[in-house]
Design a protein around this motif. Structure first.
Motif, PDB file in Angstrom:
ATOM      1  N   VAL A 173       0.834  -1.196   0.000  1.00 45.17           N
ATOM      2  CA  VAL A 173       0.000   0.000   0.000  1.00 45.17           C
ATOM      3  C   VAL A 173       0.873   1.253   0.000  1.00 45.17           C
ATOM      4  CG1 VAL A 173      -1.624   1.372   1.387  1.00 45.17           C
ATOM      5  CG2 VAL A 173      -1.994  -1.087   1.080  1.00 45.17           C
ATOM      6  N   SER A 174       0.604   2.160  -0.917  1.00 43.55           N
ATOM      7  CA  SER A 174       1.335   3.427  -0.946  1.00 43.55           C
ATOM      8  C   SER A 174       0.351   4.575  -1.160  1.00 43.55           C
ATOM      9  CB  SER A 174       2.393   3.438  -2.052  1.00 43.55           C
ATOM     10  OG  SER A 174       1.787   3.422  -3.327  1.00 43.55           O
ATOM     11  N   LYS A 175       0.739   5.743  -0.644  1.00 44.08           N
ATOM     12  CA  LYS A 175      -0.064   6.951  -0.816  1.00 44.08           C
ATOM     13  C   LYS A 175       0.888   8.121  -0.938  1.00 44.08           C
ATOM     14  CE  LYS A 175      -3.914   9.338  -0.946  1.00 44.08           C
ATOM     15  NZ  LYS A 175      -4.906   9.164  -2.025  1.00 44.08           N
ATOM     16  N   LYS A 176       0.696   8.945  -1.969  1.00 43.08           N
ATOM     17  CA  LYS A 176       1.619  10.052  -2.210  1.00 43.08           C
ATOM     18  C   LYS A 176       0.895  11.385  -2.104  1.00 43.08           C
ATOM     19  CE  LYS A 176       4.727   7.437  -5.230  1.00 43.08           C
ATOM     20  NZ  LYS A 176       5.401   7.373  -6.548  1.00 43.08           N
ATOM     21  N   TYR A 177       1.521  12.318  -1.388  1.00 42.32           N
ATOM     22  CA  TYR A 177       1.100  13.709  -1.347  1.00 42.32           C
ATOM     23  C   TYR A 177       2.242  14.535  -1.927  1.00 42.32           C
ATOM     24  CZ  TYR A 177      -2.203  11.894   2.152  1.00 42.32           C
ATOM     25  OH  TYR A 177      -3.166  11.176   2.801  1.00 42.32           O
ATOM     26  N   ASP A 178       2.066  15.853  -1.932  1.00 46.59           N
ATOM     27  CA  ASP A 178       3.121  16.721  -2.463  1.00 46.59           C
ATOM     28  C   ASP A 178       4.425  16.569  -1.688  1.00 46.59           C
ATOM     29  OD1 ASP A 178       1.423  17.681  -4.372  1.00 46.59           O
ATOM     30  OD2 ASP A 178       0.840  19.467  -3.235  1.00 46.59           O
ATOM     31  N   ASP A 179       4.313  16.484  -0.333  1.00 46.50           N
ATOM     32  CA  ASP A 179       5.520  16.468   0.491  1.00 46.50           C
ATOM     33  C   ASP A 179       5.656  15.212   1.336  1.00 46.50           C
ATOM     34  OD1 ASP A 179       3.353  16.988   2.064  1.00 46.50           O
ATOM     35  OD2 ASP A 179       4.269  18.617   3.199  1.00 46.50           O
ATOM     36  N   PHE A 180       4.878  14.174   1.017  1.00 44.35           N
ATOM     37  CA  PHE A 180       4.932  12.951   1.820  1.00 44.35           C
ATOM     38  C   PHE A 180       4.566  11.746   0.972  1.00 44.35           C
ATOM     39  CE2 PHE A 180       2.640   9.725   4.291  1.00 44.35           C
ATOM     40  CZ  PHE A 180       3.620   9.374   5.193  1.00 44.35           C
ATOM     41  N   THR A 181       5.245  10.632   1.257  1.00 44.98           N
ATOM     42  CA  THR A 181       4.933   9.365   0.597  1.00 44.98           C
ATOM     43  C   THR A 181       4.887   8.241   1.623  1.00 44.98           C
ATOM     44  OG1 THR A 181       6.000  10.030  -1.476  1.00 44.98           O
ATOM     45  CG2 THR A 181       5.649   7.672  -1.131  1.00 44.98           C
ATOM     46  N   LEU A 182       3.765   7.551   1.680  1.00 46.24           N
ATOM     47  CA  LEU A 182       3.687   6.294   2.420  1.00 46.24           C
ATOM     48  C   LEU A 182       4.152   5.227   1.452  1.00 46.24           C
ATOM     49  CD1 LEU A 182       2.734   4.871   5.052  1.00 46.24           C
ATOM     50  CD2 LEU A 182       0.544   4.505   3.912  1.00 46.24           C
TER      51      LEU A 182
END
Length: 298
Positions: free
Chosen positions: A12-21
Protein backbone atom coordinates in the motif's frame (compact mmCIF):
# COMPACT_ATOMS: atom_id res chain seq x y z
CA UNK A 1 -11.45 -21.88 13.19
CA UNK A 2 -11.25 -18.83 10.93
CA UNK A 3 -7.61 -17.74 10.58
CA UNK A 4 -8.34 -14.80 8.29
CA UNK A 5 -6.16 -11.84 9.38
CA UNK A 6 -7.92 -8.89 11.00
CA UNK A 7 -6.14 -6.45 8.67
CA UNK A 8 -3.93 -7.10 5.66
CA UNK A 9 -2.13 -4.40 3.69
CA UNK A 10 -0.16 -5.44 0.62
CA UNK A 11 2.22 -2.92 -1.00
CA UNK A 12 0.00 0.00 0.00
CA UNK A 13 1.33 3.43 -0.95
CA UNK A 14 -0.06 6.95 -0.82
CA UNK A 15 1.62 10.05 -2.21
CA UNK A 16 1.10 13.71 -1.35
CA UNK A 17 3.12 16.72 -2.46
CA UNK A 18 5.52 16.47 0.49
CA UNK A 19 4.93 12.95 1.82
CA UNK A 20 4.93 9.37 0.60
CA UNK A 21 3.69 6.29 2.42
CA UNK A 22 6.00 3.78 0.79
CA UNK A 23 4.87 0.23 -0.14
CA UNK A 24 3.48 -0.79 3.25
CA UNK A 25 2.86 -4.52 3.74
CA UNK A 26 1.65 -5.65 7.16
CA UNK A 27 -0.62 -8.39 8.49
CA UNK A 28 -2.47 -7.97 11.78
CA UNK A 29 -3.65 -11.20 13.37
CA UNK A 30 -6.90 -11.58 15.27
CA UNK A 31 -6.95 -11.04 19.02
CA UNK A 32 -3.66 -9.10 19.24
CA UNK A 33 -2.95 -5.46 20.07
CA UNK A 34 -0.64 -3.62 17.68
CA UNK A 35 0.94 -0.24 18.37
CA UNK A 36 1.72 1.96 15.37
CA UNK A 37 4.76 3.98 16.40
CA UNK A 38 6.72 6.75 14.74
CA UNK A 39 7.56 10.46 14.91
CA UNK A 40 5.05 13.05 13.73
CA UNK A 41 4.75 12.86 9.96
CA UNK A 42 5.51 9.14 9.77
CA UNK A 43 2.20 8.23 8.14
CA UNK A 44 0.12 7.02 11.10
CA UNK A 45 -2.85 9.28 10.36
CA UNK A 46 -2.71 8.35 6.67
CA UNK A 47 -2.90 4.65 7.58
CA UNK A 48 -5.91 5.21 9.85
CA UNK A 49 -7.72 7.16 7.15
CA UNK A 50 -7.04 4.39 4.64
CA UNK A 51 -8.31 1.74 7.07
CA UNK A 52 -11.47 3.75 7.66
CA UNK A 53 -12.12 3.97 3.93
CA UNK A 54 -11.62 7.75 3.93
CA UNK A 55 -8.57 7.63 1.63
CA UNK A 56 -7.84 5.51 -1.40
CA UNK A 57 -4.23 4.31 -1.70
CA UNK A 58 -2.44 4.89 -4.98
CA UNK A 59 -1.19 1.31 -5.08
CA UNK A 60 -1.72 -1.93 -3.22
CA UNK A 61 -4.63 -3.82 -1.71
CA UNK A 62 -6.43 -3.74 1.64
CA UNK A 63 -8.40 -6.50 3.33
CA UNK A 64 -10.34 -6.01 6.57
CA UNK A 65 -11.41 -9.37 8.04
CA UNK A 66 -10.96 -10.77 4.53
CA UNK A 67 -13.23 -8.13 2.97
CA UNK A 68 -12.43 -5.28 0.60
CA UNK A 69 -13.90 -1.77 0.61
CA UNK A 70 -14.81 -2.02 -3.07
CA UNK A 71 -17.34 -4.83 -2.50
CA UNK A 72 -18.02 -4.80 1.26
CA UNK A 73 -17.79 -1.21 2.54
CA UNK A 74 -20.93 -1.50 4.72
CA UNK A 75 -19.90 -4.79 6.34
CA UNK A 76 -16.37 -3.55 7.02
CA UNK A 77 -17.56 -0.39 8.76
CA UNK A 78 -19.83 -2.48 11.00
CA UNK A 79 -16.78 -4.40 12.21
CA UNK A 80 -14.64 -1.37 13.15
CA UNK A 81 -14.75 0.74 16.29
CA UNK A 82 -12.79 3.94 15.75
CA UNK A 83 -11.57 6.44 18.33
CA UNK A 84 -10.02 9.49 16.62
CA UNK A 85 -7.36 11.60 18.31
CA UNK A 86 -9.76 14.56 18.27
CA UNK A 87 -13.40 13.48 18.74
CA UNK A 88 -15.85 14.49 16.02
CA UNK A 89 -17.50 17.81 16.88
CA UNK A 90 -21.23 17.27 17.40
CA UNK A 91 -21.84 20.91 18.35
CA UNK A 92 -24.85 21.58 20.56
CA UNK A 93 -26.30 18.07 20.14
CA UNK A 94 -26.65 16.30 23.48
CA UNK A 95 -24.52 13.24 24.16
CA UNK A 96 -27.70 11.12 24.53
CA UNK A 97 -28.74 12.07 20.99
CA UNK A 98 -25.28 11.22 19.63
CA UNK A 99 -25.54 7.80 21.29
CA UNK A 100 -29.05 7.23 19.94
CA UNK A 101 -27.95 8.10 16.39
CA UNK A 102 -24.80 5.93 16.47
CA UNK A 103 -26.67 2.97 17.98
CA UNK A 104 -28.95 2.77 14.92
CA UNK A 105 -26.00 2.36 12.55
CA UNK A 106 -24.56 -0.81 14.10
CA UNK A 107 -26.47 -4.11 14.24
CA UNK A 108 -24.25 -5.41 17.08
CA UNK A 109 -24.85 -2.35 19.27
CA UNK A 110 -24.98 -3.37 22.96
CA UNK A 111 -27.31 -1.03 24.88
CA UNK A 112 -26.56 -2.56 28.27
CA UNK A 113 -22.80 -2.35 27.76
CA UNK A 114 -23.12 1.28 26.67
CA UNK A 115 -25.26 2.13 29.70
CA UNK A 116 -22.86 0.36 32.09
CA UNK A 117 -19.74 1.99 30.62
CA UNK A 118 -21.30 5.45 30.73
CA UNK A 119 -22.22 4.97 34.38
CA UNK A 120 -18.84 3.57 35.37
CA UNK A 121 -16.84 6.35 33.72
CA UNK A 122 -19.37 9.02 34.79
CA UNK A 123 -20.30 10.54 31.44
CA UNK A 124 -23.32 12.83 31.70
CA UNK A 125 -25.41 12.24 28.59
CA UNK A 126 -27.79 15.17 29.12
CA UNK A 127 -25.02 17.66 28.41
CA UNK A 128 -24.53 19.27 24.97
CA UNK A 129 -21.42 17.91 23.28
CA UNK A 130 -19.80 21.34 22.91
CA UNK A 131 -20.03 21.87 26.69
CA UNK A 132 -18.20 18.66 27.53
CA UNK A 133 -14.54 18.72 28.59
CA UNK A 134 -11.83 17.18 26.41
CA UNK A 135 -11.65 14.17 28.75
CA UNK A 136 -15.44 13.64 28.68
CA UNK A 137 -15.46 13.78 24.87
CA UNK A 138 -12.72 11.16 24.73
CA UNK A 139 -14.60 8.95 27.22
CA UNK A 140 -17.72 9.18 25.07
CA UNK A 141 -15.72 8.28 21.95
CA UNK A 142 -14.31 5.20 23.69
CA UNK A 143 -17.73 4.13 24.98
CA UNK A 144 -19.24 4.46 21.50
CA UNK A 145 -16.43 2.42 19.92
CA UNK A 146 -16.71 -0.38 22.50
CA UNK A 147 -20.51 -0.51 22.50
CA UNK A 148 -20.67 -1.61 18.87
CA UNK A 149 -18.77 -4.75 19.99
CA UNK A 150 -16.19 -4.32 17.26
CA UNK A 151 -14.08 -7.03 15.73
CA UNK A 152 -11.39 -4.40 15.18
CA UNK A 153 -10.57 -1.34 17.32
CA UNK A 154 -8.69 1.53 15.70
CA UNK A 155 -7.42 3.83 18.45
CA UNK A 156 -5.66 7.13 17.74
CA UNK A 157 -4.10 8.47 20.97
CA UNK A 158 -6.90 6.79 22.97
CA UNK A 159 -5.78 7.95 26.44
CA UNK A 160 -5.05 11.57 25.53
CA UNK A 161 -7.01 13.90 27.83
CA UNK A 162 -8.03 11.18 30.30
CA UNK A 163 -7.23 11.29 34.01
CA UNK A 164 -5.31 8.44 35.64
CA UNK A 165 -8.44 6.58 36.81
CA UNK A 166 -10.09 6.77 33.38
CA UNK A 167 -6.88 5.58 31.71
CA UNK A 168 -6.85 2.54 33.99
CA UNK A 169 -10.56 1.87 33.43
CA UNK A 170 -10.40 1.95 29.63
CA UNK A 171 -7.14 0.00 29.53
CA UNK A 172 -8.95 -2.75 31.45
CA UNK A 173 -11.89 -2.58 29.02
CA UNK A 174 -9.57 -2.90 26.01
CA UNK A 175 -7.87 -5.90 27.62
CA UNK A 176 -11.27 -7.49 28.21
CA UNK A 177 -12.16 -7.15 24.52
CA UNK A 178 -8.78 -8.55 23.52
CA UNK A 179 -8.96 -11.56 25.83
CA UNK A 180 -12.66 -12.34 26.00
CA UNK A 181 -14.02 -11.11 22.67
CA UNK A 182 -11.02 -11.79 20.43
CA UNK A 183 -11.05 -8.18 19.25
CA UNK A 184 -8.00 -6.95 17.32
CA UNK A 185 -6.51 -3.57 18.22
CA UNK A 186 -4.44 -1.13 16.20
CA UNK A 187 -3.36 1.85 18.28
CA UNK A 188 -1.32 4.93 17.46
CA UNK A 189 0.18 6.67 20.47
CA UNK A 190 3.18 8.66 21.64
CA UNK A 191 2.62 7.53 25.23
CA UNK A 192 5.14 4.83 26.17
CA UNK A 193 3.00 3.72 29.13
CA UNK A 194 0.10 2.93 26.75
CA UNK A 195 2.43 0.93 24.51
CA UNK A 196 3.63 -1.03 27.54
CA UNK A 197 0.17 -1.66 29.00
CA UNK A 198 -1.82 -2.48 25.88
CA UNK A 199 0.28 -3.61 22.92
CA UNK A 200 1.61 -7.05 22.00
CA UNK A 201 3.34 -6.08 18.75
CA UNK A 202 5.00 -2.82 17.69
CA UNK A 203 4.87 -1.57 14.09
CA UNK A 204 7.55 1.06 13.53
CA UNK A 205 7.35 3.80 10.91
CA UNK A 206 9.67 6.64 10.00
CA UNK A 207 8.97 9.21 7.26
CA UNK A 208 6.47 6.94 5.54
CA UNK A 209 8.81 3.95 5.56
CA UNK A 210 8.02 0.74 7.45
CA UNK A 211 10.96 -0.25 9.66
CA UNK A 212 9.61 -3.56 10.87
CA UNK A 213 7.42 -5.51 13.26
CA UNK A 214 8.63 -6.26 16.79
CA UNK A 215 7.13 -8.28 19.62
CA UNK A 216 7.17 -5.96 22.61
CA UNK A 217 8.19 -8.57 25.19
CA UNK A 218 11.02 -9.83 22.98
CA UNK A 219 12.37 -6.31 22.61
CA UNK A 220 12.41 -5.83 26.37
CA UNK A 221 14.05 -9.24 26.88
CA UNK A 222 16.72 -8.87 24.18
CA UNK A 223 17.72 -5.20 24.42
CA UNK A 224 20.01 -4.54 27.41
CA UNK A 225 22.63 -2.13 28.66
CA UNK A 226 25.99 -3.77 29.41
CA UNK A 227 28.60 -2.00 31.55
CA UNK A 228 32.25 -2.85 30.92
CA UNK A 229 35.61 -1.54 32.20
CA UNK A 230 37.52 -2.17 28.96
CA UNK A 231 36.17 -0.94 25.61
CA UNK A 232 36.72 -3.30 22.62
CA UNK A 233 38.97 -1.97 19.85
CA UNK A 234 36.01 -2.01 17.43
CA UNK A 235 32.76 -1.82 19.43
CA UNK A 236 30.71 -1.58 16.23
CA UNK A 237 31.85 -5.07 15.31
CA UNK A 238 30.65 -6.66 18.55
CA UNK A 239 27.55 -8.75 17.79
CA UNK A 240 24.32 -7.01 18.76
CA UNK A 241 25.83 -3.65 19.72
CA UNK A 242 23.87 -0.66 18.38
CA UNK A 243 25.28 2.11 20.55
CA UNK A 244 28.14 2.71 22.95
CA UNK A 245 29.29 5.48 25.24
CA UNK A 246 32.77 5.93 26.64
CA UNK A 247 33.02 6.47 30.36
CA UNK A 248 33.97 4.81 33.59
CA UNK A 249 32.60 2.23 33.14
CA UNK A 250 31.83 2.18 29.41
CA UNK A 251 28.23 1.59 28.33
CA UNK A 252 27.14 -0.70 25.51
CA UNK A 253 23.58 -0.93 24.24
CA UNK A 254 22.78 -4.31 22.72
CA UNK A 255 19.76 -5.47 20.76
CA UNK A 256 20.77 -9.09 21.39
CA UNK A 257 22.33 -9.41 24.81
CA UNK A 258 23.18 -13.12 24.42
CA UNK A 259 25.25 -12.55 21.26
CA UNK A 260 26.94 -9.51 22.79
CA UNK A 261 27.82 -11.35 26.00
CA UNK A 262 29.25 -14.25 23.99
CA UNK A 263 31.42 -11.91 21.86
CA UNK A 264 32.70 -9.95 24.86
CA UNK A 265 33.43 -13.11 26.84
CA UNK A 266 35.34 -14.60 23.90
CA UNK A 267 37.42 -11.39 23.74
CA UNK A 268 38.19 -11.61 27.46
CA UNK A 269 36.20 -8.47 28.33
CA UNK A 270 34.51 -8.56 31.73
CA UNK A 271 30.93 -7.33 32.05
CA UNK A 272 30.47 -5.61 35.40
CA UNK A 273 26.66 -5.49 35.23
CA UNK A 274 23.68 -5.75 32.90
CA UNK A 275 20.62 -3.54 33.25
CA UNK A 276 17.24 -3.37 31.50
CA UNK A 277 16.74 -0.80 28.77
CA UNK A 278 13.74 1.50 28.85
CA UNK A 279 11.27 0.97 26.01
CA UNK A 280 11.48 4.60 24.89
CA UNK A 281 15.26 4.32 24.38
CA UNK A 282 14.82 1.10 22.42
CA UNK A 283 12.25 2.73 20.15
CA UNK A 284 14.32 5.88 19.70
CA UNK A 285 17.35 3.81 18.70
CA UNK A 286 15.38 1.88 16.08
CA UNK A 287 13.43 4.85 14.74
CA UNK A 288 15.94 7.66 14.77
CA UNK A 289 19.22 5.80 14.43
CA UNK A 290 17.64 2.97 12.44
CA UNK A 291 19.68 0.40 14.35
CA UNK A 292 23.08 1.57 13.05
CA UNK A 293 25.86 1.54 15.67
CA UNK A 294 26.57 5.00 17.12
CA UNK A 295 29.22 6.35 19.42
CA UNK A 296 29.13 8.95 22.17
CA UNK A 297 32.30 10.10 23.88
CA UNK A 298 32.42 10.88 27.57
Amino acid sequence: MNNTPAIQLNDVSKKYDDFTLDSLSITLEKGLAYALIGPNGSGKSTIFRILNGLLQPHTGSIKIAGLSFQQDDYFIKNKIGYVPENPIDHGRVRASEVINFISRLYPRWDRKLCRDLLAQCEVKTDKPFNQMSKGMKKKLSLVLALSIRPEILLLDEPMDGLDFFSQKFFTEQIHHFLQQEGTSVLMATHRVEDIRRISDVLLLLNKGRFLGEYEKDQLLDNWKTLWIEQLPANPQKVAGVVKWEEGSPHRLVSKDQHKTVKDLTTSGIHITRTTPLELDEILQTILIQDGNPTHKSA
